[in-house]
Design a protein around this motif. Sequence first.
Motif, short mmCIF file in Angstrom:
data_model
loop_
_atom_site.label_atom_id
_atom_site.label_comp_id
_atom_site.label_asym_id
_atom_site.label_seq_id
_atom_site.Cartn_x
_atom_site.Cartn_y
_atom_site.Cartn_z
N LYS A 207 -9.30 0.09 3.02
CA LYS A 207 -9.42 0.38 1.76
C LYS A 207 -8.34 -0.45 0.87
O LYS A 207 -8.38 -1.28 0.21
CB LYS A 207 -9.63 1.58 1.11
CG LYS A 207 -9.71 1.80 -0.25
CD LYS A 207 -9.90 3.16 -0.73
CE LYS A 207 -9.83 3.31 -2.25
NZ LYS A 207 -8.73 2.98 -2.83
N ARG A 208 -7.14 -0.18 1.57
CA ARG A 208 -5.86 -0.70 0.68
C ARG A 208 -5.80 -2.34 0.99
O ARG A 208 -5.56 -3.04 0.28
CB ARG A 208 -4.81 -0.11 1.52
CG ARG A 208 -4.39 1.28 1.01
CD ARG A 208 -3.05 1.81 1.30
NE ARG A 208 -2.97 3.27 1.18
CZ ARG A 208 -1.66 3.76 0.75
NH1 ARG A 208 -0.90 3.31 1.07
NH2 ARG A 208 -2.01 5.01 0.41
N ASP A 210 -8.56 -4.30 1.52
CA ASP A 210 -9.67 -4.72 0.55
C ASP A 210 -9.15 -4.75 -0.83
O ASP A 210 -9.48 -5.64 -1.65
CB ASP A 210 -11.07 -3.68 0.57
CG ASP A 210 -11.71 -3.85 1.95
OD1 ASP A 210 -11.26 -5.02 2.54
OD2 ASP A 210 -12.46 -2.97 2.36
N ASP A 211 -8.44 -3.96 -1.24
CA ASP A 211 -7.81 -3.68 -2.45
C ASP A 211 -6.90 -5.30 -2.79
O ASP A 211 -6.96 -5.94 -3.87
CB ASP A 211 -7.04 -2.70 -2.98
CG ASP A 211 -8.01 -1.36 -2.93
OD1 ASP A 211 -9.10 -1.51 -3.19
OD2 ASP A 211 -7.21 -0.29 -2.89
N GLU A 212 -6.17 -5.60 -1.64
CA GLU A 212 -5.20 -6.61 -1.86
C GLU A 212 -5.98 -7.97 -1.95
O GLU A 212 -6.09 -8.67 -2.56
CB GLU A 212 -4.48 -6.66 -0.53
CG GLU A 212 -3.22 -5.76 -0.71
CD GLU A 212 -2.33 -6.10 -1.86
OE1 GLU A 212 -1.87 -7.10 -2.17
OE2 GLU A 212 -1.91 -5.09 -2.56
N LYS A 215 -7.56 -8.69 -4.88
CA LYS A 215 -6.26 -9.20 -5.94
C LYS A 215 -6.37 -10.52 -5.63
O LYS A 215 -5.63 -11.34 -6.56
CB LYS A 215 -5.34 -8.37 -6.01
CG LYS A 215 -5.21 -6.93 -6.12
CD LYS A 215 -3.95 -6.20 -6.03
CE LYS A 215 -3.90 -4.83 -6.14
NZ LYS A 215 -2.59 -4.22 -5.92
#
Length: 851
Positions: A207-208, A210-212, A215
């Motif tokens: 998830k982290r 994917d968040d990056e 962005k």
Amino acid sequence: MNDLNTWFKGRPEWLQEAASLLLKKGRLVDEDIDVLLNKCFGEVDGENILINSPFPSDAFNTQSAFALRLCAIGNVKGINALAPRSPLDFGTGNMVVVYGVNGSGKSGYVRILKHACGARHLGTLHPNVFKADSTPQSANIIYKNDEQECPLSWNASDGVLADLRPVDIFDSECGRMYLESENEVTYEPPALLFFSDLIAVCEEITKRIDDELAKRASKKPQMPADFSETAAGKWYSALSATTPPKDVATYTEWSDVDEKSVVDLEQRLAEKSPSDRARELLAKKKYLEEMFREIEDRVLKLSDENCRHILELKKDALVKREAAQAAARKVFSGAPLEGIGEDAWKLLWEHARRYSEGHAYPGKTFPYLAPDAKCVLCHQPLSDDARNRLATFEEFVKGQAEKDANASEKALEDAIAAIGDIPTDQAIKTRYDAAGIAYEGNMPPVVAAVEILRQRKAKLLEVEPEDDLPDAPDLTAWLQKTKKRAAEYAEAAKKFQEDAASDTRPQLQAQLRELKARKWLSEQRDAVETEIERLQAVERLNNARRLTDTRGLSRKKGELADTLITEAFVQRFRNELTVLGASRIKVELVKKRVNRGHVLHELRLANARSGAPRDVLSEGEHRVVSLAAFLADVTGKQQPAPFVFDDPISSLDQDFEEAVVQRLVHLAADRQVIVFTHRISLLVLLQECCKRKGREFEVVCVRSEPWGTGEPGDTPLFAKKPDKALNVLLNDYLARARKVYEQEGQATYAPLAKSICSDFRILLERMIECELLADVVQRFRRAVTTQGKLDKLARITAEDCKFFEDLMTKYSRYEHSQPNEAPVAPPTPDELKTDMETLRDWRTAFVARPS
């Protein structure tokens, strides 16, 4: 553990580090996830992480679980019609029954627990739909966590309370989900729980990442579409993380020489190409030819000779039409109506013909004049006169004069139609413009000539002699001039086509596009370098994301689950079916699949060719099988968490009901069991079973009040021991009634007295069951209990029987409607007191009487 160590050696190194860290700490916090994320990126960058045997031999030793119990629910707001003024207290014992009639608020409390504890099927937590109330949904919940009391103000918007997740709730929706869908096992052994936690770590890191990735969306400028097929355009669209810097320098370089080349090429290409000029001239030629051919055709068709012919056709049509009308007048002179033979009449006649031959008398010649024939218009029988008239009409319609008139008129119509439309002034102007010819003033000669043609066509139907027509225009000069211009266009186009055969314009245009594409790239050099840096970062993130793939963990967990979960779960299910007396029902529990580390099972019909349990089982079998599946699932937990059952014996017969009662009481040996029900039989069976097993048993009664539902109250009389119930009647109910009797009089006292009489009668029945008959038999209990009790029946005397018969007779009168002529007045408080004290004295003496 050696097998797991071997298996993990083939996994990503960061994952081995995560496994070791998870075993050491038991639960990872955000800081640990950050460390693992950096190690994952480090592995992508080529750094080594050396881990030695993350699984010691005692890695999954079970730790002791804490005790959890629910204590109370109160101060309910905005949930269903619940509005209790006192909290619902679940007592201190392990077996508590919340009893209430339908609509008393039991289901509202269950819904609160489902949402606060996180049931499998939450459902919707509705407000009071009969009131316009926007109060936030909330309740005060008190629970004990390892003997420490925890009061909490819970809001529905808060969702599930972490401490109450272990609470298991069974209701009809839960049962339906166990029976009709795939279900994940609630309990996981420590080894599998470790895999679940490790999968959760992978998903959090994914998830982290994917968040990056989200962005790092591309900000690469959009290249103009004209450049997409150039070499520079193809290079730009294929930018990647591995694009070399020297390629960037090559494709984004721009010099003065390049700029001069662009200017030179643009000047060379400024002139129109020969092929373009040829196409342009041929288009003009086409427009000219279309125009003069159309006008030439109209001149021919409106010539003096052709107009003379049309006028002759018109004259012939008029003569023959007069002849036909004369014939019609002769034929129809005796007709009673006017207009026969006219156009309207002919139309009517032809419609009558189609109706007769198509519907009324198919296969018969029109008009059908047989003796049984009827008029196709009025549907009346035909008289002889009508038959003659119809025959005469048909002879006229098919007569030669009419045929000749029609033929002449048709010839005239065809001749007029053959002339065609005369071009409008605007159409001529449009053709002039398209052909590249200057329009001469407001009305060039051709326009005036065309106007004469238009007048000649219009006059053809108005005049008789040819001399009355406007003179035909002379367009010979204009037609010759226009044809000459078209030939000139064709000759010029031919020359340009010859020139285009050796034209290099396409090559020059390609060179110019390529140069302009490179110039555009030179202006985007910074954006190109930024895009390559972004692609390199995205590739690094994607490589790290691939290292967090959970499929390997899920497969390994599935392998372990076959032994650690599935076999144990299936065996517990079989055991529960046996304990609940349902082993004869042909159902089985099987593992369906493993999805992202979640082991899913489903219920199936054993050895069945088709059908699902929900389609085959009866309602009672449906309930007992789903209850068995629920208990097989949740009893695998090591934590003694509370069980909540909402009417668990709905639709069950007596055998299943008693088996379920025994199972619930057995569960209460080491955990809290809360049962919500409206069934007196279940309450009594639970009470009796707890008494036999030495379990503490508590009853809480909820009721509906004018201010809302869910109001806790006293334990109902039928659930109390007879002596205690008698004390409540005597010291509480009767005391309040006496006060009303003395202060407000007979009218207010009468309803209270009647209610007390009804309760007293119920108490007499309970006294007979529990004291007189020594609890050998009870209404809601199928078993006859004789051990240690049967000899007590010897104490019963005729006087005892007479005593109860008199009291039952007396107080039964108040259960029935009274005759208006001789109503039975309720007993006074003193009379009631006397009868209650007499019953109390009888019990004291009877209990002390030797058997």
